[in-house]
Design a protein around this motif. Structure first.
Motif, PDB file in Angstrom:
ATOM      1  N   ARG A 195       0.907  -1.201   0.094  1.00 41.15           N
ATOM      2  CA  ARG A 195       0.050  -0.043   0.164  1.00 41.15           C
ATOM      3  C   ARG A 195       0.880   1.264   0.062  1.00 41.15           C
ATOM      4  O   ARG A 195       0.665   2.156   0.654  1.00 41.15           O
ATOM      5  CB  ARG A 195      -1.097   0.008   1.144  1.00 41.15           C
ATOM      6  N   ARG A 197       1.604   4.742  -1.067  1.00 41.36           N
ATOM      7  CA  ARG A 197       0.878   5.602  -1.480  1.00 41.36           C
ATOM      8  C   ARG A 197       1.752   6.769  -2.342  1.00 41.36           C
ATOM      9  O   ARG A 197       2.197   7.724  -2.001  1.00 41.36           O
ATOM     10  CB  ARG A 197       0.323   6.384  -0.274  1.00 41.36           C
ATOM     11  N   GLN A 201      -4.101   3.750  -6.295  1.00 44.61           N
ATOM     12  CA  GLN A 201      -4.009   2.041  -6.484  1.00 44.61           C
ATOM     13  C   GLN A 201      -4.583   1.624  -7.763  1.00 44.61           C
ATOM     14  O   GLN A 201      -3.896   0.805  -8.470  1.00 44.61           O
ATOM     15  CB  GLN A 201      -4.797   1.449  -5.341  1.00 44.61           C
TER      16      GLN A 201
END
Ligand code: UDP
Length: 243
Positions: A195, A197, A201
């Protein structure tokens, strides 16, 4: 005629590139700085399509956070319009340093820009014009990262270059954690699983699905933008291969 295949890049420049650090709005000296580097690479034969962000002016999400009476979808359309303002400024800047451009928008704004048509965009690239793709995807609730992934794929770019204010993808936020390490290479899967960032996504997933390499680098480091446009490996490269 030169039939050697030209390098084609999709450059995503966030709104931050349009003003000095920690400032907002459009500061033409920042835009000219950006324009000079891009024009130089284009003069060397790199085909360049640019997707502009609008965060230096506004992002749709900020209105939601501030709980205003502006509907969320409207706020996103305002964000898309902000990218057109940046596009107009960048067009002037690039042309002032002597390179031809075409500003194309995802929604109709006939008096200031051409409508985005994929085939016409390709033609401009083949003719050596830098194309400026404003208006994001033309749809609310996404960001210009999504537009960048989408356009990189449909224009058959060799790479999606994301110019940011950080050096690349780190294991943690380098501003908060001094032990955060920079990854020179990553796979799409690792970005999604951890994940990390750095992009939406969805847009990174889309790039992964179609094997579109993504390179994230710091545009404030002198020479970086030109290096990235020419094909040098800097920052973090995200591909299918193991990092
Ligand atoms: N936006 C949108 N649809 C798009 C692209 C952008 O609704 O396809 C809106 C969204 O509100 C976004 C704003 O336009 O926050 C400005 O773009 P972005 O946040 O991507 O700018 P950046 O962070 O790159 O400066």
């Amino acid at each position: 005629m030169n039939d050697q295949k030209k390098r084609r890049v999709l450059l995503k420049v966030s709104g931050e590139c349009f003003c000095p650090p920690k400032e907002r709005g459009i500061e033409m000296s920042s835009v000219i700085h950006l324009a000079e580097q891009v024009a130089k690479a284009a003069q060397e034969g790199v085909q360049i399509a640019i997707v502009m962000g609008g965060g230096n002016i506004l992002r749709g999400a900020q209105f939601k956070a501030a709980n205003t009476s502006i509907q969320e979808a409207t706020a996103h359309y305002m964000g898309m319009l902000a990218t057109v303002l940046n596009g107009l400024a960048l067009q002037e800047a690039i042309e002032s340093v002597g390179h031809p451009t075409r500003l194309m928008t995802a929604f109709s704004m006939d008096v200031v820009a051409e409508p985005y048509l994929r085939r016409r965009a390709v033609r401009h690239l083949e003719k050596g014009r830098i194309i400026l793709l404003a208006g994001g995807t033309g749809s609310p609730f996404v960001t210009t990262d999504t537009a960048a992934a989408q356009r990189a794929l449909e224009l058959n770019a060799d790479v999606l270059l994301k110019a940011t204010k950080v050096n690349g993808v780190y294991s943690d936020d380098p501003e908060k954690n001094p032990h955060a390490v920079l990854y020179p290479e990553l796979t799409y899967e690792a970005v999604q699983q951890q994940r990390l960032r750095i992009m939406d996504q969805e847009s990174i997933a889309k790039c992964g699905e179609h094997n579109m390499p993504v390179m994230i680098f710091n545009f404030r480091t002198a020479g970086n933008l030109e290096r990235a446009l020419r094909g040098e490996r800097i920052g973090t490269l995200i591909t299918r291969e193991n990092g």
